[in-house]
Design a protein around this motif. Structure first.
Motif, PDB file in Angstrom:
ATOM      1  N   GLY A   1     -13.545 -12.061  14.923  1.00 30.54           N
ATOM      2  CA  GLY A   1     -12.657 -11.899  13.770  1.00 30.54           C
ATOM      3  C   GLY A   1     -12.263 -10.443  13.586  1.00 30.54           C
ATOM      4  N   VAL A   2     -11.019 -10.215  13.233  1.00 32.71           N
ATOM      5  CA  VAL A   2     -10.511  -8.857  13.035  1.00 32.71           C
ATOM      6  C   VAL A   2     -10.677  -8.486  11.560  1.00 32.71           C
ATOM      7  N   HIS A   3     -11.255  -7.314  11.311  1.00 33.91           N
ATOM      8  CA  HIS A   3     -11.504  -6.836   9.955  1.00 33.91           C
ATOM      9  C   HIS A   3     -10.968  -5.423   9.808  1.00 33.91           C
ATOM     10  N   GLY A   4     -10.821  -5.003   8.573  1.00 34.70           N
ATOM     11  CA  GLY A   4     -10.403  -3.636   8.287  1.00 34.70           C
ATOM     12  C   GLY A   4     -11.280  -3.039   7.213  1.00 34.70           C
ATOM     13  N   ALA A   5     -11.414  -1.719   7.236  1.00 39.18           N
ATOM     14  CA  ALA A   5     -12.188  -1.010   6.225  1.00 39.18           C
ATOM     15  C   ALA A   5     -11.453   0.272   5.872  1.00 39.18           C
ATOM     16  N   ILE A   6     -11.493   0.627   4.591  1.00 42.80           N
ATOM     17  CA  ILE A   6     -10.869   1.853   4.121  1.00 42.80           C
ATOM     18  C   ILE A   6     -11.948   2.700   3.462  1.00 42.80           C
ATOM     19  N   LEU A   7     -12.102   3.926   3.943  1.00 44.61           N
ATOM     20  CA  LEU A   7     -13.096   4.853   3.424  1.00 44.61           C
ATOM     21  C   LEU A   7     -12.399   6.091   2.893  1.00 44.61           C
ATOM     22  N   GLN A   8     -12.956   6.677   1.841  1.00 48.48           N
ATOM     23  CA  GLN A   8     -12.385   7.883   1.247  1.00 48.48           C
ATOM     24  C   GLN A   8     -13.423   8.990   1.324  1.00 48.48           C
TER      25      GLN A   8
END
Length: 194
Positions: free
Chosen positions: A147-154
């Motif tokens: 499965g393709v996932h995404g993550a956003i980090l700051q």
């Protein structure tokens, strides 16, 4: 006299030679100083890398908008809140890494009241200094089930590029891959334009 520059020839033409030698020495010294400065740090793949970051969205088993420590050890990208379980992403499964920058107004309600109370449009000047800049790191990765996932980090300004370079040095991909479209036949058949 109304001359800006007055040329005098008191020492028989030797002044120009001394000026050229001085200029040459200045250029030589500044060139050597520029070469002595190194702008890139050597990346060692075996050393652990750790920074403070905020998980905005997408890491497995971690709530959104929580602060923690982002670290890179061996072939794993890890995010951990204090006292909570670790979220891990295999670096080899990272397909895309993107870095962006963001500006956020700080100060909350007291800052808004101060801007409104400043006379003669002074609130605009306050707004110039009430912003903090951040880097955002966006990852696209594949889990163990495909499965393709995404993550956003700051993270603080300037650290996003460091994390991206570390991930690329350890095997992550940053260029968009080719998307392969699968042609599935629908129960009603295929449609063709003739």
């Amino acid at each position: 006299m109304y001359h800006l520059f007055v040329l005098s020839n008191d020492n028989g033409g030797r002044g120009a030679a001394h000026a050229l030698i001085g200029l040459g020495a200045l250029l030589l010294c500044s060139g050597i100083g520029a070469l002595a400065q190194s702008t890139t740090l050597p990346l060692n793949v075996n050393t652990p890398f750790s920074i403070r970051a905020t998980n905005l969205l997408g890491l497995p088993n971690i709530k959104s908008d929580c602060k923690g420590t982002l670290s890179i050890q061996d072939n794993l990208l890890q995010f951990q809140q204090s006292g909570k379980p670790v979220a891990q992403v295999d670096i080899a499964s990272v397909r895309h890494v993107f870095v962006g920058d963001e500006s956020m107004q700080v100060g909350g309600l007291p800052m808004k009241i101060g801007k409104a109370a400043a006379p003669y449009g002074g609130g605009r000047v306050v707004s110039l200094f009430a912003h903090k800049k951040y880097d955002t790191l966006t990852l696209e990765f594949v889990d163990s089930d495909g499965g393709v996932h995404g993550a956003i980090l700051q993270m603080t300004k300037g650290q996003g590029e460091l994390v991206r370079n570390e991930l690329l040095a350890r095997g992550a991909s940053s260029s968009p891959g080719e998307v392969r479209a699968t042609n599935q036949n629908s129960p009603g058949g295929t449609h063709e334009d003739k």
